[in-house]
Each structure stands twice: as structure tokens, then as C-alpha cells.
Write an enzyme that holds these catalytic residues in place. Structure first.
Site, short mmCIF file in Angstrom:
data_model
loop_
_atom_site.label_atom_id
_atom_site.label_comp_id
_atom_site.label_asym_id
_atom_site.label_seq_id
_atom_site.Cartn_x
_atom_site.Cartn_y
_atom_site.Cartn_z
N GLN A 133 49.61 32.01 28.74
CA GLN A 133 48.76 31.36 29.74
C GLN A 133 48.53 32.29 30.92
O GLN A 133 49.31 32.32 31.87
CB GLN A 133 49.37 30.03 30.21
CG GLN A 133 48.41 29.22 31.05
CD GLN A 133 48.94 27.84 31.38
OE1 GLN A 133 49.98 27.42 30.87
NE2 GLN A 133 48.23 27.13 32.23
N PHE A 134 47.43 33.04 30.87
CA PHE A 134 47.14 34.00 31.94
C PHE A 134 46.81 33.31 33.25
O PHE A 134 46.89 33.92 34.33
CB PHE A 134 45.99 34.93 31.52
CG PHE A 134 44.65 34.26 31.44
CD1 PHE A 134 43.79 34.25 32.53
CD2 PHE A 134 44.24 33.65 30.27
CE1 PHE A 134 42.55 33.63 32.46
CE2 PHE A 134 43.00 33.04 30.18
CZ PHE A 134 42.15 33.02 31.28
N THR A 135 46.44 32.02 33.22
CA THR A 135 46.08 31.32 34.45
C THR A 135 47.26 31.11 35.39
O THR A 135 47.08 30.69 36.53
CB THR A 135 45.43 29.96 34.14
OG1 THR A 135 46.34 29.17 33.38
CG2 THR A 135 44.14 30.13 33.35
#
Length: 219
Positions: A133-135
Site C-alpha cells: 500500500q504505497f498510499t
């Protein structure tokens, strides 16, 4: 006559005292201390992040699943759902730290002793579901999210795959599952507790020379 003379002398002393008081040098005031204005460090036109690390959000779950376009990708029962954010500066020691910490976090109760925070996921023989999850490295620029400090997709894909493999080797291959990198995933979970912990592999600090150093990788 004598009383007039005494009165005159007292009056003269009052005048002299008044003049001396007025002529006393006034102590110079200390000049105001000018405090430097706070400045924001800028790196390539963007605000510098205080934390440079691999980030993991660890949730104790009764169950969790990942679906992509209506297709079930992974499912676990009791265990840990771990959302992983890769920073652009992450290296192997960051992955090793996150793996070791997640697998050893005592987030589960010990039914025999009654202790609430006593067992880790391996002691309970539970499962782990990893989801990229790059967010987790999103920052707001106005109202728009910006993910410039996240590891670029090309490098992140192989690095994340090596992280999953590291978890599987450290625990059991069949007990560690993951989502689908780069896909639009639907993650369903039943948080048990709820229990949610955030973990960073490094925290930015400064040594005596003012240089930034990586800390707590070996905790």
C-alpha cells in the site's frame, strides 16, 4: 530665626536629592534577542519528510481477504493483516527489521496464563496477509494526495516480492500470503479488538554534527 534657617536647609536638601535622582544614569536596556524565523527544509521543491522508513500498519484480525476484479486472491483466518508502504530509500535492513518485528509482536493473548499481550503470531500458529500500500506515504498538497516519497513502482515490485519471501522463510511459506501488487484490491477484514499498530523501520534523527542518521534498525 533659627526655625526659619532649619526649614530652609531641609528644603535645600530636598532639592539636591531630587536633582541627584534625576541625574542618575539610566542602566541601558538589554537589546531584544532576535530569534531566527522557522524555516521549512525543502528538497527538490517539496517539504522534507521527517521519517524515512518502510512503514507497516499491523492489524490483528479474525479473518481477512483480498479480491481483485471479483476474484479472490488471498484469504486468512485469525492472524495479522499487514499493510506495507515502501519508502524510496528502503534497503534490505528495513525489510529485515519489519519482518522480524511483525512476526514477534506480542499482540495475542495467552489463554493458559490469562495475559493479554503475550503471544506472537507464530506462537499462535496463525496466518499473515501482506498487502502492498504505497498510499501510506501520501501527503496532502492542498486537498490532493501526493505520493512522491513512495518507492517507484518498478523498484517497489521486486522489493515487495523479496519482502514476502523473507516473511515466508522466517515463518512458514503456507502461513504467509499476499495481495496482488499494483492492482486495485478490495481488502476485507474483521479487526479483532480492534488492535492496530503502526511500525516504522527507521526514524530520522540528528547526530552531534547535525547529520541525519538512521535509528532503531537493530531494536
Amino acid at each position: 530665626m533659627l526655625s526659619n534657617y532649619v526649614g530652609f536647609m531641609q528644603f535645600q536638601q530636598q532639592i539636591t536629592c531630587h536633582l541627584e535622582t534625576k541625574q542618575r544614569p539610566i542602566a541601558p536596556r538589554h537589546s531584544a534577542i532576535l530569534r531566527p524565523k522557522r524555516t521549512t527544509r525543502v528538497c527538490s521543491g517539496r517539504r522534507k519528510q521527517s521519517i524515512k522508513a518502510m512503514r507497516a500498519v499491523v492489524q490483528r484480525v479474525a479473518s481477512a481477504t483480498v479480491e481483485v476484479e471479483g476474484r479472490l486472491v488471498s484469504a486468512i483466518g485469525p492472524g495479522l493483516l499487514v499493510l506495507v508502504g515502501l519508502h524510496e530509500t528502503d534497503v534490505d535492513p528495513d525489510a529485515e527489521y519489519i519482518c522480524r518485528k511483525v512476526l514477534n509482536m506480542r499482540l495475542f493473548p495467552n489463554e493458559k496464563t490469562g495475559k493479554t499481550w503475550d503471544h506472537n503470531v507464530m506462537q499462535k500458529n496463525y496466518e499473515v496477509l501482506l498487502v502492498s500500500q504505497f498510499t501510506l506515504y501520501g501527503v496532502l498538497k492542498g486537498n490532493k494526495p501526493d505520493f512522491h516519497v513512495a518507492m517507484p513502482p518498478g523498484a517497489a515490485k521486486s522489493f515487495y516480492a523479496s519482502l514476502v519471501e523473507r516473511f515466508q522463510k522466517a515463518y512458514r511459506a503456507d502461513a504467509v500470503k499476499d495481495g496482488e501488487f499494483g492492482a486495485m484490491m478490495k481488502v476485507n477484514l474483521v479487526n479483532d479488538g480492534p488492535v492496530t499498530m503502526q511500525l516504522d523501520s527507521r526514524q530520522s534523527s540528528k547526530n552531534t554534527n547535525g547529520d541525519e542518521t538512521a535509528g532503531n534498525l537493530h531494536d
